[in-house]
Structure formats: C-alpha cells, structure tokens
Design a protein around this motif. Sequence first.
Motif, mmCIF file in Angstrom:
data_model
loop_
_atom_site.group_PDB
_atom_site.id
_atom_site.type_symbol
_atom_site.label_atom_id
_atom_site.label_comp_id
_atom_site.label_asym_id
_atom_site.label_seq_id
_atom_site.Cartn_x
_atom_site.Cartn_y
_atom_site.Cartn_z
ATOM 1 N N CYS A 1 0.832 -1.214 0.000
ATOM 2 C CA CYS A 1 0.000 0.000 0.000
ATOM 3 C C CYS A 1 0.859 1.255 0.000
ATOM 4 C CB CYS A 1 -0.958 -0.003 1.187
ATOM 5 S SG CYS A 1 -2.253 -1.253 1.014
ATOM 6 N N ARG A 2 1.926 1.235 0.779
ATOM 7 C CA ARG A 2 2.842 2.392 0.783
ATOM 8 C C ARG A 2 3.539 2.532 -0.560
ATOM 9 N NH1 ARG A 2 5.676 2.465 6.750
ATOM 10 N NH2 ARG A 2 3.733 2.716 7.894
ATOM 11 N N GLN A 3 3.868 1.414 -1.167
ATOM 12 C CA GLN A 3 4.491 1.467 -2.488
ATOM 13 C C GLN A 3 3.512 2.058 -3.502
ATOM 14 O OE1 GLN A 3 7.831 1.257 -1.641
ATOM 15 N NE2 GLN A 3 7.877 0.601 -3.756
ATOM 16 N N CYS A 4 2.247 1.698 -3.377
ATOM 17 C CA CYS A 4 1.240 2.251 -4.284
ATOM 18 C C CYS A 4 1.132 3.770 -4.108
ATOM 19 C CB CYS A 4 -0.122 1.593 -4.033
ATOM 20 S SG CYS A 4 -0.198 -0.127 -4.572
ATOM 21 N N LYS A 5 1.110 4.223 -2.863
ATOM 22 C CA LYS A 5 1.060 5.665 -2.601
ATOM 23 C C LYS A 5 2.289 6.361 -3.166
ATOM 24 C CE LYS A 5 -1.620 5.218 1.594
ATOM 25 N NZ LYS A 5 -1.595 5.331 3.052
ATOM 26 N N ARG A 6 3.448 5.752 -2.956
ATOM 27 C CA ARG A 6 4.699 6.322 -3.474
ATOM 28 C C ARG A 6 4.657 6.382 -5.001
ATOM 29 N NH1 ARG A 6 10.255 6.975 -2.109
ATOM 30 N NH2 ARG A 6 11.636 6.282 -3.773
ATOM 31 N N PHE A 7 4.178 5.320 -5.616
ATOM 32 C CA PHE A 7 4.076 5.271 -7.074
ATOM 33 C C PHE A 7 3.169 6.391 -7.576
ATOM 34 C CE2 PHE A 7 1.746 3.821 -10.844
ATOM 35 C CZ PHE A 7 2.802 3.662 -11.724
ATOM 36 N N CYS A 8 1.998 6.503 -6.976
ATOM 37 C CA CYS A 8 1.058 7.553 -7.396
ATOM 38 C C CYS A 8 1.663 8.939 -7.211
ATOM 39 C CB CYS A 8 -0.250 7.440 -6.610
ATOM 40 S SG CYS A 8 -1.241 6.011 -7.062
#
Length: 124
Positions: A104-111
């Motif tokens: 989930c943190r990776q997704c936020k970072r990606f976005c």
Amino acid sequence: MEKVKNILPAEIKVLYNHIYEYKKGVRNLILFTMNNRYSELAFKRLERQNIRYLVQKAGKNNINLYFGNPECLETIKMFVDRPLNRLTPEEDFILGALLGYDICRQCKRFCSRKKVCRISPENA
C-alpha cells in the motif's frame, strides 16, 4: 598483558542481521547500502554462505549491496543500472515490492511519483 577484543563495526553487524533474516526466509531480497571499506568483508561472508549478490556504486564512498534469491537478483539486473533516484516510478515500485516493502505504501509512493494520486489524506 590485556587482550584486545575484535569488535565488529555496527555496519557489519547490521549486514550480518540481514544475512540472518535472508537465511531464515524472512526476506527474499536485501538491499544494504554500506561504506566501501567493508566491502571485501561483506563479499567474503556472502560467498562463504553461498549467497548470490550484486554490487552497485552509490556515491563516492558507498555501495549498494543486493543479495538474496537468484530470481530476484536476475530481475534487479534488468533495470537497476543507474542510481536509485533515477529509477522510473514503475521501476521504483518493482524494486520496493521485491524488497518486501508494504505494498500500500508502495502504491502511494508510485502515485505520488506519477503525480496522479487521488487518495485523500484521511483515506491514506
């Protein structure tokens, strides 16, 4: 005469802990940034333990030492060919996922890196 104890630097103790975690199956891939002065010690330790590794220069005095499962290292070889701050958002996401970072943190970072994130702070 008093004996002098062989004291390991904290950096090497951290490396040994990463090796322990890998050997116990806690992590499949480790990225450890370390000072060049300890590189030979690190390489010898990994080789004695039959652990494959890759090395990437990280600034003037440091290296990024990747070690872990062969399939993870093969994947790393395909795109980590420049400083980590120059990875694309997609490459950064893959690297984080391989390292076992929170998805989930990776997704936020990606976005965030793509500058299209529409997640409100209260939903984050």
